[in-house]
Every structure is written in structure tokens, then in C-alpha cells.
Design a protein around this motif. Structure first.
Motif, PDB file in Angstrom:
ATOM      1  N   ARG A 274      46.858  47.481  34.165  1.00  0.00           N
ATOM      2  CA  ARG A 274      47.700  46.426  33.589  1.00  0.00           C
ATOM      3  C   ARG A 274      47.848  45.257  34.551  1.00  0.00           C
ATOM      4  O   ARG A 274      47.706  44.087  34.159  1.00  0.00           O
ATOM      5  CB  ARG A 274      49.077  46.998  33.232  1.00  0.00           C
ATOM      6  N   ARG A 275      48.093  45.537  35.798  1.00  0.00           N
ATOM      7  CA  ARG A 275      48.294  44.462  36.765  1.00  0.00           C
ATOM      8  C   ARG A 275      46.990  43.731  37.084  1.00  0.00           C
ATOM      9  O   ARG A 275      46.997  42.527  37.351  1.00  0.00           O
ATOM     10  CB  ARG A 275      48.926  45.025  38.033  1.00  0.00           C
ATOM     11  N   SER A 276      45.884  44.459  37.077  1.00  0.00           N
ATOM     12  CA  SER A 276      44.591  43.817  37.323  1.00  0.00           C
ATOM     13  C   SER A 276      44.295  42.789  36.237  1.00  0.00           C
ATOM     14  O   SER A 276      43.793  41.690  36.512  1.00  0.00           O
ATOM     15  CB  SER A 276      43.469  44.859  37.376  1.00  0.00           C
ATOM     16  N   ARG A 277      44.609  43.134  34.992  1.00  0.00           N
ATOM     17  CA  ARG A 277      44.386  42.189  33.900  1.00  0.00           C
ATOM     18  C   ARG A 277      45.351  41.015  33.997  1.00  0.00           C
ATOM     19  O   ARG A 277      45.001  39.878  33.648  1.00  0.00           O
ATOM     20  CB  ARG A 277      44.526  42.903  32.567  1.00  0.00           C
ATOM     21  N   GLU A 278      46.574  41.285  34.462  1.00  0.00           N
ATOM     22  CA  GLU A 278      47.537  40.193  34.649  1.00  0.00           C
ATOM     23  C   GLU A 278      47.067  39.227  35.736  1.00  0.00           C
ATOM     24  O   GLU A 278      47.275  38.015  35.633  1.00  0.00           O
ATOM     25  CB  GLU A 278      48.906  40.762  35.030  1.00  0.00           C
TER      26      GLU A 278
ATOM     27  N   LEU B 263      41.863  42.225  41.152  1.00  0.00           N
ATOM     28  CA  LEU B 263      42.008  43.646  41.433  1.00  0.00           C
ATOM     29  C   LEU B 263      42.662  43.861  42.798  1.00  0.00           C
ATOM     30  O   LEU B 263      43.546  44.723  42.948  1.00  0.00           O
ATOM     31  CB  LEU B 263      40.639  44.328  41.393  1.00  0.00           C
ATOM     32  N   ALA B 264      42.265  43.067  43.780  1.00  0.00           N
ATOM     33  CA  ALA B 264      42.850  43.194  45.116  1.00  0.00           C
ATOM     34  C   ALA B 264      44.344  42.889  45.077  1.00  0.00           C
ATOM     35  O   ALA B 264      45.154  43.582  45.707  1.00  0.00           O
ATOM     36  CB  ALA B 264      42.133  42.264  46.087  1.00  0.00           C
ATOM     37  N   ARG B 265      44.717  41.826  44.358  1.00  0.00           N
ATOM     38  CA  ARG B 265      46.148  41.496  44.258  1.00  0.00           C
ATOM     39  C   ARG B 265      46.923  42.599  43.542  1.00  0.00           C
ATOM     40  O   ARG B 265      48.039  42.950  43.923  1.00  0.00           O
ATOM     41  CB  ARG B 265      46.317  40.161  43.535  1.00  0.00           C
ATOM     42  N   ALA B 266      46.310  43.140  42.504  1.00  0.00           N
ATOM     43  CA  ALA B 266      46.957  44.223  41.759  1.00  0.00           C
ATOM     44  C   ALA B 266      47.147  45.454  42.641  1.00  0.00           C
ATOM     45  O   ALA B 266      48.183  46.123  42.577  1.00  0.00           O
ATOM     46  CB  ALA B 266      46.131  44.570  40.532  1.00  0.00           C
ATOM     47  N   GLU B 267      46.149  45.768  43.451  1.00  0.00           N
ATOM     48  CA  GLU B 267      46.260  46.916  44.356  1.00  0.00           C
ATOM     49  C   GLU B 267      47.383  46.713  45.357  1.00  0.00           C
ATOM     50  O   GLU B 267      48.123  47.656  45.670  1.00  0.00           O
ATOM     51  CB  GLU B 267      44.927  47.142  45.072  1.00  0.00           C
TER      52      GLU B 267
END
Length: 211
Positions: A34-38, A68-72
């Protein structure tokens, strides 16, 4: 994993569909997906056709590598926050349990003044252990009702001060074992209760002598 994009019914490679710069994130971590898509300006759902079931099944998503890095990082920060919260909650529960055990032990000593302080503490700790399902964790126990406190003391005396456990291990039925040791339990309880009366009488005699 070889990925193709269907455009107008024709398969195209990711680079041909201008999706070659995206990275594949397998399904499984809902929060990270979810966060990666955001965090990604462009993303795409990856599906595979299951011939046996006759339907498409989701495999994961394509997202921007930076997204993806930001989501991680966000998920790691949340994990650390959850860890700190668990530590705080555990410390709070421990403090709450200690206060409750102190109160339970004090009630034992009030009802049974002759019960040694160390024994009262041991009974309280056993009866009030979190998650044990024992009388101290019941509604009556949490309210420190006399009946709950007495039940905890009786149970301790039964197992510690009488041959109750040996009787059970030798095959004696529980109700019969309890009948046999009932007098012994009452003797111990009477002795612990009588301490208050003995102490009061001794104080009265001393006062009379002084007078």
C-alpha cells in the motif's frame, strides 16, 4: 520472472510499455504494498492466469524503486514505533500486576493475619498471574472480593499443607481427596485467622497489667 503487458490484446515487454523502470514487489506485505503505491507516481498490478481455477490471481505490484525505498523506510519506522510501544505496554502491565499482587497479598493478610507475609505474597502472585485463568484474574478476584481471596488461600493450603496432590496421584477421586483433607485445611485456616484474636487478647492483658 518474465513480465508482459497486454495492450489492445497484444503482449508487450515492460520496456515497450514504458514500465521497464519499475521494480516488482511480490504480494504478502500489505502495508509495504500500500505504501509503495502511495509513494510511486506510477504503479501496476501484476496478475497471473491460473488455468486450473480459470481466473487471474494477483502476484504483486510494479512500483518505482525510489517509492519502494521510501515505503520501506516508513514501514521500518512504524516497526520501531510498535516495538517501543510494546516495551512501554509491557512495563505498564508489569507495574499494574505488581500493584495488584501487593493489594491481593494485603487482603490475604487482612483476612488471615497469621499467614506469613512471604506465604501471602506467594499465594497472591500465583493467584493473580496474568493469563493464568486463576481466581485472582476473575472479576471477583480483580475486585478483591473476600470470596475470591479466601478461595486462593484455600487452594494454596490444599496443595501445600496437605497430602491432597499425593492422593490425586494415587488415584483418589478429586471429591474424595478434598473430603479427606478438609479438616487439615480448616485447621491451617483457623490458625491463620486466630492470630488476630491472639494478638488482641495479648494486648488487652498487657494493658490490664500496666493499669
Amino acid at each position: 520472472m518474465s513480465l508482459l503487458v497486454l495492450e489492445d490484446g497484444a503482449p508487450r515487454c515492460l520496456d515497450c510499455a514504458d514500465l521497464g523502470h519499475l521494480v516488482f514487489l511480490p504480494r504478502g506485505d500489505t502495508a509495504l504494498t500500500r505504501r509503495s503505491r502511495e509513494e510511486s507516481a506510477l504503479s501496476a498490478v501484476v496478475v497471473r492466469f491460473n488455468r486450473r481455477k480459470g481466473r487471474y490471481e494477483r502476484q504483486g505490484v510494479l512500483v518505482e524503486e525510489a517509492g519502494l525505498a521510501r515505503a520501506e523506510r516508513r514501514c521500518l519506522a512504524d516497526a520501531e514505533a510498535r516495538r517501543r510501544r510494546r516495551v512501554r505496554d509491557a512495563a505498564w502491565r508489569t507495574a499494574q500486576d505488581m500493584r495488584f499482587t501487593d493489594a491481593f497479598a494485603a487482603e490475604i493478610r487482612r483476612l488471615f493475619p497469621g499467614c506469613p507475609a512471604a506465604r501471602a505474597r506467594a499465594i497472591a502472585e500465583h493467584a493473580s498471574a496474568r493469563g493464568s485463568g486463576r481466581v485472582g484474574r476473575s472479576a471477583a478476584g480483580r475486585a478483591l472480593s473476600d470470596s475470591a481471596v479466601i478461595s486462593a488461600v484455600v487452594a494454596s493450603v490444599r496443595h501445600v499443607d496437605t497430602p491432597y496432590d499425593q492422593l490425586l496421584m494415587s488415584g483418589v477421586a478429586r471429591h474424595e481427596a478434598r473430603r479427606r483433607i478438609a479438616a487439615g485445611v480448616e485447621t491451617v485456616l483457623r490458625g491463620w485467622r486466630a492470630e488476630a484474636m491472639t494478638g488482641t487478647e495479648a494486648g488487652a492483658e498487657a494493658e490490664a497489667e500496666v493499669g
